[in-house]
Enzyme design. Structure first.
Site, short mmCIF file in Angstrom:
data_model
loop_
_atom_site.label_atom_id
_atom_site.label_comp_id
_atom_site.label_asym_id
_atom_site.label_seq_id
_atom_site.Cartn_x
_atom_site.Cartn_y
_atom_site.Cartn_z
N TYR A 1 -64.50 95.33 -131.54
CA TYR A 1 -64.90 93.91 -131.64
C TYR A 1 -64.32 93.33 -132.94
CZ TYR A 1 -67.86 90.01 -133.13
OH TYR A 1 -68.30 88.80 -133.62
N1 LIG Z 1 -74.57 84.99 -132.75
C1 LIG Z 1 -74.22 85.31 -133.98
O1 LIG Z 1 -75.09 85.52 -134.87
C2 LIG Z 1 -72.78 85.43 -134.35
C3 LIG Z 1 -71.80 84.85 -133.53
N2 LIG Z 1 -70.48 84.95 -133.89
C4 LIG Z 1 -69.45 84.30 -133.07
O2 LIG Z 1 -69.87 82.97 -132.77
C5 LIG Z 1 -69.48 82.63 -131.41
C6 LIG Z 1 -70.70 82.21 -130.62
O3 LIG Z 1 -71.67 83.26 -130.72
P1 LIG Z 1 -72.78 83.42 -129.56
O4 LIG Z 1 -73.20 82.10 -129.04
O5 LIG Z 1 -73.81 84.38 -130.08
O6 LIG Z 1 -71.92 84.13 -128.41
P2 LIG Z 1 -72.42 84.70 -127.00
O7 LIG Z 1 -71.93 86.13 -126.93
O8 LIG Z 1 -73.87 84.43 -126.80
O9 LIG Z 1 -71.61 83.79 -125.95
C7 LIG Z 1 -70.24 83.92 -125.88
C8 LIG Z 1 -69.71 82.98 -124.81
O10 LIG Z 1 -68.39 83.43 -124.50
C9 LIG Z 1 -68.25 83.54 -123.09
N3 LIG Z 1 -67.33 84.62 -122.74
C10 LIG Z 1 -67.42 85.91 -123.09
N4 LIG Z 1 -66.41 86.62 -122.52
C11 LIG Z 1 -65.67 85.73 -121.79
C12 LIG Z 1 -64.52 85.84 -120.96
N5 LIG Z 1 -63.93 87.01 -120.74
N6 LIG Z 1 -64.06 84.71 -120.36
C13 LIG Z 1 -64.67 83.53 -120.56
N7 LIG Z 1 -65.77 83.34 -121.32
C14 LIG Z 1 -66.26 84.44 -121.93
C15 LIG Z 1 -69.66 83.83 -122.58
O11 LIG Z 1 -69.72 83.47 -121.22
P3 LIG Z 1 -70.92 83.97 -120.25
O12 LIG Z 1 -71.89 82.85 -120.23
O13 LIG Z 1 -70.27 84.19 -118.93
O14 LIG Z 1 -71.49 85.21 -120.85
C16 LIG Z 1 -70.49 82.96 -123.50
O15 LIG Z 1 -70.51 81.64 -123.01
C17 LIG Z 1 -68.77 83.86 -130.86
O16 LIG Z 1 -67.37 83.74 -131.03
C18 LIG Z 1 -69.31 84.98 -131.73
O17 LIG Z 1 -68.41 86.10 -131.79
C19 LIG Z 1 -70.07 85.67 -135.00
C20 LIG Z 1 -71.00 86.26 -135.81
C21 LIG Z 1 -72.43 86.12 -135.58
N1 LIG Z 2 -69.95 86.99 -128.96
C1 LIG Z 2 -70.88 87.34 -129.87
N2 LIG Z 2 -70.49 87.77 -131.08
C2 LIG Z 2 -71.44 88.15 -131.99
C3 LIG Z 2 -72.79 88.09 -131.69
C4 LIG Z 2 -73.18 87.62 -130.40
O1 LIG Z 2 -74.37 87.54 -130.06
N3 LIG Z 2 -72.20 87.27 -129.54
N4 LIG Z 2 -73.75 88.49 -132.61
C5 LIG Z 2 -73.36 88.98 -133.79
C6 LIG Z 2 -74.32 89.42 -134.83
O2 LIG Z 2 -74.76 90.74 -134.61
C7 LIG Z 2 -75.56 88.56 -134.93
O3 LIG Z 2 -76.24 88.60 -133.77
C8 LIG Z 2 -76.42 88.93 -136.11
O4 LIG Z 2 -75.66 88.83 -137.25
C9 LIG Z 2 -71.94 89.11 -134.17
N5 LIG Z 2 -71.05 88.59 -133.18
#
Ligand SMILES: NC(=O)C1=CN([C@@H]2O[C@H](COP(=O)(O)OP(=O)(O)OC[C@H]3O[C@@H](n4cnc5c(N)ncnc54)[C@H](OP(=O)(O)O)[C@@H]3O)[C@@H](O)[C@H]2O)C=CC1
Ligand SMILES: Nc1nc2c(c(=O)[nH]1)N=C([C@H](O)[C@@H](O)CO)CN2
Length: 255
Positions: free
Chosen positions: A165
């Site tokens: 990742y």
């Molecule tokens: N949440 C956090 O604390 C953190 C988040 N981030 C980054 O911030 C962004 C948003 O985070 P978060 O909302 O938690 O992410 P999520 O993992 O909850 O959602 C990711 C989204 O990407 C879509 N997705 C995943 N794989 C594919 C694919 N192959 N084709 C099309 N769509 C796809 C999912 O679609 P589907 O609805 O089908 O699952 C979903 O809508 C991400 O880039 C994440 O890496 C980084 C660090 C921390």
């Molecule tokens: N696609 C995603 N990327 C990440 C997520 C997630 O929920 N979806 N979450 C993290 C962290 O672990 C966060 O949940 C706490 O810092 C990182 N990237």
């Protein structure tokens, strides 16, 4: 000229169609919040999704345009780009939020499959969408247009359990730097590197507490701080090649 023709001609002469702001991964959580808030702030949002969630239904009910695609192969991504080019002439910004997130499997064959999944979502899709649409990106008032990569604060201090990742998110970060040079001066390319903004169900109470103890601002940020960072990039015409950590300071203390 009849009244009907006058009305039609008035509608058709209204201001040109607004340039789209494409948000990928808008079906849930951060992506959904970005799409809603950009729409509320007057941008013409094109919300990409993979799964038909309640969030997608909410967006449609708000009048937000949606487009479905699964970034799970080279061909599916190229088909998505071709569809975008066929249906849309003008984009104001592209926000690459779509992402998968899970620890690396111990089984090598499973890890190889995971690598492909991460590579398509975090690197091939952003690159092919950027390269396939960069000539359709136009800013306002002679300012540059925007590309924003949503990365992760751990790109420079990765977590071993999430090595694949993190590797592909690091690639997304580096892609931001090179495209900032490649697409200047017409397009600004920046990144937002979230920290603990939204936990998932997989995070135990203990893990959450440990993360909070390592986070100077000691709170789960939520999606709004990510949107505020997006907005700050969209309205600042002189930022490119920048990564904004939205992490409550966690990058300063994470081991
Ligand atoms: N949440 C956090 O604390 C953190 C988040 N981030 C980054 O911030 C962004 C948003 O985070 P978060 O909302 O938690 O992410 P999520 O993992 O909850 O959602 C990711 C989204 O990407 C879509 N997705 C995943 N794989 C594919 C694919 N192959 N084709 C099309 N769509 C796809 C999912 O679609 P589907 O609805 O089908 O699952 C979903 O809508 C991400 O880039 C994440 O890496 C980084 C660090 C921390
Ligand atoms: N696609 C995603 N990327 C990440 C997520 C997630 O929920 N979806 N979450 C993290 C962290 O672990 C966060 O949940 C706490 O810092 C990182 N990237």
């Amino acid at each position: 000229m009849s009244a009907a023709i006058v009305i039609v001609s008035f509608i058709s002469e209204d201001k040109p169609l607004q340039k789209k702001v494409l948000v990928t991964g808008a079906s849930r959580r951060v992506g959904l919040h970005l799409a809603k808030r950009l729409h509320q702030d007057g941008y013409s949002v094109l919300a990409h999704y993979r799964s038909e969630t309640e969030g997608v239904q909410e967006l449609k009910a708000m009048g937000v345009e949606t487009i479905r695609a699964n970034f799970d192969s080279r061909d599916s991504i190229l088909e998505f780009v071709a569809r975008l080019r066929k249906q849309y002439q003008d984009f104001r910004a592209i926000i690459h939020n779509a992402s998968s997130f899970f620890p690396t499997d111990d089984d090598l064959a499973q890890a190889a499959e995971q690598y492909e999944t991460f590579f398509y979502a975090h690197m091939m899709a952003p690159y092919l969408i950027n390269q396939g649409l960069h000539d359709r990106l136009h800013g306002d008032n002679n300012d540059p247009a925007d590309i924003i990569h949503i990365t992760d604060i751990n790109v420079e201090n990765p977590t071993p359990r999430f090595d694949i990742y993190g590797t592909t998110k690091a690639g997304l970060h580096n892609m931001m730097l090179v495209l900032a040079k490649k697409y200047a001066p017409d397009i600004k390319v920046n990144a937002i590197a979230p920290g603990p903004v939204l936990f998932t169900e997989s995070h135990s109470e203990e893990v959450r507490n440990n993360m909070m103890q390592e986070t100077p601002l000691a709170r789960e940020g939520g999606a709004e701080p990510v949107y505020l960072a997006v907005k700050s990039l969209l309205i600042n015409p002189f930022l490119t090649g920048v990564s904004i950590p939205v992490d409550g300071g966690r990058r300063l203390s994470k081991r």
